[in-house]
Design a protein around this motif. Structure first.
Motif, mmCIF file in Angstrom:
data_model
loop_
_atom_site.group_PDB
_atom_site.id
_atom_site.type_symbol
_atom_site.label_atom_id
_atom_site.label_comp_id
_atom_site.label_asym_id
_atom_site.label_seq_id
_atom_site.Cartn_x
_atom_site.Cartn_y
_atom_site.Cartn_z
ATOM 1 N N GLY A 1 27.694 43.447 37.296
ATOM 2 C CA GLY A 1 27.631 43.805 38.704
ATOM 3 C C GLY A 1 26.802 42.795 39.465
ATOM 4 O O GLY A 1 26.449 41.734 38.955
ATOM 5 N N ALA A 2 26.491 43.106 40.730
ATOM 6 C CA ALA A 2 25.688 42.234 41.599
ATOM 7 C C ALA A 2 26.326 40.860 41.768
ATOM 8 O O ALA A 2 25.634 39.863 41.964
ATOM 9 C CB ALA A 2 24.262 42.102 41.065
ATOM 10 N N GLY A 3 27.646 40.794 41.649
ATOM 11 C CA GLY A 3 28.350 39.533 41.858
ATOM 12 C C GLY A 3 28.315 38.583 40.693
ATOM 13 O O GLY A 3 28.738 37.425 40.820
ATOM 14 N N PHE A 4 27.815 39.020 39.535
ATOM 15 C CA PHE A 4 27.742 38.124 38.384
ATOM 16 C C PHE A 4 29.124 37.947 37.761
ATOM 17 O O PHE A 4 29.874 38.901 37.612
ATOM 18 C CB PHE A 4 26.790 38.705 37.329
ATOM 19 N N ALA A 5 29.447 36.703 37.374
ATOM 20 C CA ALA A 5 30.703 36.325 36.706
ATOM 21 C C ALA A 5 31.871 36.316 37.693
ATOM 22 O O ALA A 5 32.575 37.309 37.881
ATOM 23 C CB ALA A 5 31.012 37.241 35.524
ATOM 24 N N SER A 6 32.080 35.166 38.317
ATOM 25 C CA SER A 6 33.122 35.039 39.337
ATOM 26 C C SER A 6 34.526 35.169 38.768
ATOM 27 O O SER A 6 35.464 35.513 39.497
ATOM 28 C CB SER A 6 32.970 33.688 40.058
ATOM 29 N N TRP A 7 34.703 34.937 37.455
ATOM 30 C CA TRP A 7 36.046 34.964 36.869
ATOM 31 C C TRP A 7 36.675 36.357 36.899
ATOM 32 O O TRP A 7 37.907 36.481 36.897
ATOM 33 C CB TRP A 7 36.011 34.456 35.430
ATOM 34 N N ILE A 8 35.865 37.404 36.950
ATOM 35 C CA ILE A 8 36.432 38.758 36.889
ATOM 36 C C ILE A 8 37.266 39.079 38.122
ATOM 37 O O ILE A 8 38.124 39.973 38.082
ATOM 38 C CB ILE A 8 35.335 39.821 36.695
ATOM 39 N N SER B 1 28.146 32.585 34.627
ATOM 40 C CA SER B 1 28.424 32.972 36.010
ATOM 41 C C SER B 1 29.709 32.318 36.520
ATOM 42 O O SER B 1 30.421 32.885 37.352
ATOM 43 C CB SER B 1 27.258 32.567 36.913
ATOM 44 N N PHE B 2 30.002 31.111 36.016
ATOM 45 C CA PHE B 2 31.126 30.333 36.540
ATOM 46 C C PHE B 2 32.094 29.895 35.451
ATOM 47 O O PHE B 2 32.848 28.943 35.627
ATOM 48 C CB PHE B 2 30.580 29.121 37.315
ATOM 49 N N TRP B 3 32.054 30.579 34.321
ATOM 50 C CA TRP B 3 32.971 30.309 33.211
ATOM 51 C C TRP B 3 34.412 30.585 33.623
ATOM 52 O O TRP B 3 34.701 31.509 34.378
ATOM 53 C CB TRP B 3 32.581 31.201 32.036
ATOM 54 N N ARG B 4 35.321 29.766 33.095
ATOM 55 C CA ARG B 4 36.752 29.957 33.335
ATOM 56 C C ARG B 4 37.440 30.294 32.016
ATOM 57 O O ARG B 4 37.667 29.406 31.189
ATOM 58 C CB ARG B 4 37.365 28.696 33.942
ATOM 59 N N PRO B 5 37.759 31.552 31.768
ATOM 60 C CA PRO B 5 38.356 31.941 30.484
ATOM 61 C C PRO B 5 39.760 31.380 30.319
ATOM 62 O O PRO B 5 40.510 31.250 31.290
ATOM 63 C CB PRO B 5 38.381 33.470 30.557
ATOM 64 N N SER B 6 40.090 31.046 29.073
ATOM 65 C CA SER B 6 41.442 30.585 28.752
ATOM 66 C C SER B 6 42.380 31.790 28.674
ATOM 67 O O SER B 6 41.943 32.946 28.735
ATOM 68 C CB SER B 6 41.434 29.858 27.412
ATOM 69 N N ILE B 7 43.670 31.515 28.520
ATOM 70 C CA ILE B 7 44.648 32.601 28.377
ATOM 71 C C ILE B 7 44.327 33.444 27.146
ATOM 72 O O ILE B 7 44.405 34.678 27.171
ATOM 73 C CB ILE B 7 46.074 32.021 28.284
ATOM 74 N N ALA B 8 43.922 32.775 26.060
ATOM 75 C CA ALA B 8 43.558 33.500 24.836
ATOM 76 C C ALA B 8 42.330 34.368 25.066
ATOM 77 O O ALA B 8 42.261 35.510 24.587
ATOM 78 C CB ALA B 8 43.311 32.519 23.696
#
Length: 305
Positions: free
Chosen positions: A88-95, A66-73
């Motif tokens: 959907g439903a607000g899941f995964a704030s990084w998107i 839900s709160f993962w921060r993806p790297s550039i890779a």
């Protein structure tokens, strides 16, 4: 002469291995790549596609997706995927902070928005991820198997529409998956019928759709998954369990044994229910779900005695 023969044998083996590697690499490149934002969608997509596509869930083990921060890779890999499955439903704030190709995005819960559960706004810290908010919409939709069926149907329709898999094959797998989810739901309906009127506490607000589906009463705390609760956490638990006369505590991930023992001193029976968002149970989403339902049913029976 023997040395020369050995060299030739080794060269032959190496050449054969290179051919196998090249073929496997070519096959991997030929398969479409589908990225998912949680483990539950990864499970559904793999059931529908099997080996016709490479399904990738890029979030490392032990990290809340839900709160993962993806790297550039990570971002580059996701952007190049043939399809990106959102919950959907607000899941995964990084998107919301990453530019994604709209034509490849599939919101798997778009058709079930009228079934979303509105939640209160709660802001708190979560490990090293800083402050965040559970605001607006409960996001663990798949914990209601009927909503999971709708998400599986959305995935199936999308992969067929984009020619990523054969419609006949996907439809057959969808029929089987739909049957398995319906069976899972029936099992849960039967097993959890004894929990009517029993108030439970969960260590994190993940189980709203599960609770609604089976008419359960589940209050929530704000603890980190699998972590040892602090003294303040335990004080909150004692206060809430006394207030609600709760007897069952649901853990999002396996906690330290000491934590379970402390819960027992408060008269709470512990049940671990991995909700399927993170990389977790090696036996898959269904196995974790069945085990949790069985454990809740047993806990209810013991408290009724």
């Amino acid at each position: 002469m023997r040395e020369l023969s050995l060299v030739r044998v080794l060269q032959g083996v190496l050449a054969a291995l290179m051919i196998v590697f090249s073929v496997n690499a070519a096959l991997a490149q030929d398969r479409p790549r589908i990225v998912t934002v949680n483990q539950a969608l990864h499970f559904l997509a793999e059931r529908l596609l099997e080996d016709t596509a490479e399904v990738v869930f890029p979030v490392p083990e032990g990290v809340d997706p839900s709160f993962w921060r993806p790297s550039i890779a990570d971002i580059s890999m996701i952007q190049s995927a043939d399809m990106i499955l959102l919950n959907g439903a607000g899941f995964a704030s990084w998107i919301d902070r990453v530019s994604l190709p709209r034509s490849r995005i599939v919101n798997t819960s778009a058709a079930i928005e009228d079934a979303f559960i509105v939640t209160e706004s709660i802001t708190h810290s979560h490990g090293d991820g800083g402050e965040h908010s559970h605001e607006g919409i409960a996001s663990y939709t798949w914990l209601d198997p009927m909503l999971a069926i709708a998400q599986a149907e959305a995935i199936a329709a999308a992969v067929v529409a984009r020619d990523l898999a054969t419609g006949e094959d996907v439809e057959a797998r969808l029929t089987e998956l739909r049957s398995d989810l319906t069976e899972l739901d029936a099992m849960a309906q039967d097993a959890l019928s004894g929990l009517e009127g029993v108030t439970m506490i969960a260590t994190h607000p993940r189980y709203q759709y599960f609770a609604r589906r089976y008419s359960l009463s589940i209050a929530s705390l704000e603890w980190d998954a699998g972590a040892m609760p602090s003294e303040d956490d335990l004080s909150d638990l004692e206060r809430l369990s006394t207030e609600l006369d709760a007897r069952i505590l649901i853990w999002e991930a396996q906690p330290p044994r000491e934590a379970i023992e402390l819960a027992e001193t408060l008269g709470l029976q512990s049940v671990v229910f991995e909700p399927g968002a993170s990389k977790g149970s090696p036996d898959g989403l269904f196995a974790a779900y069945r085990q949790a339902v069985s454990s809740l049913s047993e806990a209810a029976s013991e408290n009724a005695d």
